[in-house]
Write a protein that holds these residues in place. Structure first.
Motif, PDB file in Angstrom:
ATOM      1  N   LYS A  16      38.237  49.572  26.954  1.00  0.00           N
ATOM      2  CA  LYS A  16      39.045  49.014  27.387  1.00  0.00           C
ATOM      3  C   LYS A  16      40.095  48.429  26.513  1.00  0.00           C
ATOM      4  O   LYS A  16      41.104  48.415  26.479  1.00  0.00           O
ATOM      5  CB  LYS A  16      38.618  48.017  28.564  1.00  0.00           C
ATOM      6  CG  LYS A  16      37.906  48.603  29.814  1.00  0.00           C
ATOM      7  CD  LYS A  16      37.808  47.662  30.680  1.00  0.00           C
ATOM      8  CE  LYS A  16      37.171  48.211  32.063  1.00  0.00           C
ATOM      9  NZ  LYS A  16      36.871  47.081  33.051  1.00  0.00           N
ATOM     10  N   THR A 104      38.158  44.728  41.217  1.00  0.00           N
ATOM     11  CA  THR A 104      37.366  45.654  40.401  1.00  0.00           C
ATOM     12  C   THR A 104      36.237  44.743  39.782  1.00  0.00           C
ATOM     13  O   THR A 104      36.570  43.604  39.330  1.00  0.00           O
ATOM     14  CB  THR A 104      38.238  46.674  39.690  1.00  0.00           C
ATOM     15  OG1 THR A 104      38.914  45.896  38.756  1.00  0.00           O
ATOM     16  CG2 THR A 104      39.266  47.467  40.694  1.00  0.00           C
ATOM     17  N   ASP A 105      35.292  45.699  39.385  1.00  0.00           N
ATOM     18  CA  ASP A 105      34.269  44.994  38.577  1.00  0.00           C
ATOM     19  C   ASP A 105      34.892  45.056  36.936  1.00  0.00           C
ATOM     20  O   ASP A 105      34.895  45.890  36.517  1.00  0.00           O
ATOM     21  CB  ASP A 105      32.906  45.786  38.795  1.00  0.00           C
ATOM     22  CG  ASP A 105      31.878  45.136  37.880  1.00  0.00           C
ATOM     23  OD1 ASP A 105      32.113  44.346  37.238  1.00  0.00           O
ATOM     24  OD2 ASP A 105      30.836  45.729  38.039  1.00  0.00           O
ATOM     25  N   ALA A 106      34.961  43.879  36.490  1.00  0.00           N
ATOM     26  CA  ALA A 106      35.290  43.703  34.886  1.00  0.00           C
ATOM     27  C   ALA A 106      34.407  44.311  34.222  1.00  0.00           C
ATOM     28  O   ALA A 106      34.895  44.757  33.259  1.00  0.00           O
ATOM     29  CB  ALA A 106      35.968  42.240  34.946  1.00  0.00           C
ATOM     30  N   GLU A 107      33.124  44.426  34.559  1.00  0.00           N
ATOM     31  CA  GLU A 107      32.417  44.936  33.812  1.00  0.00           C
ATOM     32  C   GLU A 107      32.036  46.284  33.762  1.00  0.00           C
ATOM     33  O   GLU A 107      31.313  47.041  32.767  1.00  0.00           O
ATOM     34  CB  GLU A 107      30.961  44.397  34.098  1.00  0.00           C
ATOM     35  CG  GLU A 107      30.759  42.783  33.903  1.00  0.00           C
ATOM     36  CD  GLU A 107      31.320  42.479  32.354  1.00  0.00           C
ATOM     37  OE1 GLU A 107      30.699  43.056  31.389  1.00  0.00           O
ATOM     38  OE2 GLU A 107      31.827  41.239  32.549  1.00  0.00           O
ATOM     39  N   ASP A 108      32.684  46.951  34.697  1.00  0.00           N
ATOM     40  CA  ASP A 108      32.758  48.590  34.836  1.00  0.00           C
ATOM     41  C   ASP A 108      33.666  49.236  34.178  1.00  0.00           C
ATOM     42  O   ASP A 108      34.929  49.286  33.905  1.00  0.00           O
ATOM     43  CB  ASP A 108      33.025  48.850  36.109  1.00  0.00           C
ATOM     44  CG  ASP A 108      32.800  50.464  36.481  1.00  0.00           C
ATOM     45  OD1 ASP A 108      32.724  51.060  35.427  1.00  0.00           O
ATOM     46  OD2 ASP A 108      32.945  50.950  37.680  1.00  0.00           O
ATOM     47  N   THR A 109      32.925  49.969  32.707  1.00  0.00           N
ATOM     48  CA  THR A 109      33.959  50.750  31.759  1.00  0.00           C
ATOM     49  C   THR A 109      34.559  51.729  32.283  1.00  0.00           C
ATOM     50  O   THR A 109      35.328  52.349  31.636  1.00  0.00           O
ATOM     51  CB  THR A 109      33.175  50.860  30.722  1.00  0.00           C
ATOM     52  OG1 THR A 109      31.934  51.786  30.873  1.00  0.00           O
ATOM     53  CG2 THR A 109      32.547  49.269  29.955  1.00  0.00           C
TER      54      THR A 109
END
Length: 310
Positions: A16, A104-109
């Motif tokens: 990201k 959205t999931d901020a940890e989802d790359t």
């Protein structure tokens, strides 16, 4: 000192920070040779199915975007999103911003979301959307471009997307307006949102099918009209399946490459017109359409130098 432009290998890992830095570099100086070189590499390595999501404000595009992201991530597909927002008159920046529109999931790359301000573009897209799309297209499995809205002049989504999804809300009377505006020539898939409204949704689907029947033959693709509810999930599987079917259809007989070549030419002409005006394009004459050596970004840099006498 200017920030360093990421190299393509770093970008292609899907990190990201690298994508954020690359997009910032495009916005800062799209003519930077390092930026042009990065765009060249990305343009030569297309990967994603680029989907444009459009429709009038309030139809539920952002909610539908969130539901599509969840469905695609459930299949293990990576997703890049370009959310084109209305502009602030004071700052010129995006008025809403992706964080208030998409959960959205901020940890989802495997997900990357970027907001862009439409500014003075009437076509519902930011001026740098094409370049951002090309970058994301080389990195993710799906790129979703969500536009500000749609109207008679706001059909530019066709110039960046392989597939256009048109959203209609039940009970809004939109279908009759779209028949008048000729917007029915734009979509490849039509979705009646908020399908849980029952009879109103079914009537809207019938109206849309009637509008399509008046539109005449298109490119050979049979436009499906689907009912879907992003909140309940009803019909989302059919929409995801229709998008996959459309991608398979595009891969046949060179359809996808032909469509993208036309997009490249449109971006090149519009960019040169923005920089040099109609007289500049006139001076180039047939050179614009005849010059197909390299990416549109490389061609724009080369033709720009010609016009500036370098």
């Amino acid at each position: 000192m200017a920030a360093r432009v990421p190299d393509f290998q770093t970008l292609a890992t899907g990190a990201k920070p690298a994508m954020a830095a690359a997009l910032a570099a495009i916005e800062r100086d799209p003519a930077d040779p390092d930026v042009v070189a990065l765009l060249d590499r990305a343009w030569a390595a297309p990967r994603a199915h680029v989907i444009g999501l459009t429709g009038p404000p309030g139809v539920g595009k952002s909610t539908l975007t969130g539901a599509l992201i969840r469905a695609w991530r459930g299949e293990g597909l990576t997703v890049g999103v370009i959310a084109v927002d209305p502009s602030s008159r004071r700052t010129g920046g995006a008025l809403l911003g992706d964080r208030t529109r998409l959960a959205t999931d901020a940890e989802d790359t495997g997900i990357f979301v970027r907001s862009m301000a439409a500014r003075d573009r009437l076509g519902g897209l930011a001026s740098l959307t094409f370049a951002a799309m090309v970058l994301m297209r080389a990195v993710y499995d799906i790129v979703l471009v969500e536009t500000v809205g749609v109207g008679q002049s706001e059909t530019d989504v066709l110039t960046v997307a392989d597939t256009v999804v048109f959203c209609i809300q039940p009970g809004s009377g939109d279908s009759l307006q779209f028949m008048k505006a000729g917007i029915m020539e734009v979509p490849h898939i039509i979705v009646v949102t908020k399908a849980d409204m029952g009879a109103a949704a079914i009537r809207a689907r019938a109206d849309v099918k009637g509008a399509l029947s008046l539109n005449g033959a298109g490119d050979g693709w049979d436009v499906p009209v689907l009912l879907a509810s992003a909140s309940s999930g009803a019909g989302m599987d059919k929409l995801v399946a229709a998008l996959a079917e459309r991608r398979s259809w595009l891969d046949e007989d060179g359809r996808l490459s032909d469509s993208r070549r036309a997009q490249d030419d449109h971006w090149l002409e519009e960019t040169l017109r923005d920089r040099f005006g109609r007289e500049g394009l006139k001076r180039l004459g047939d050179t614009v359409g005849g010059d197909r050596d390299g990416s549109p970004f490389e061609r724009e840099a080369r033709l720009g130098k010609m016009l500036m006498g370098q």
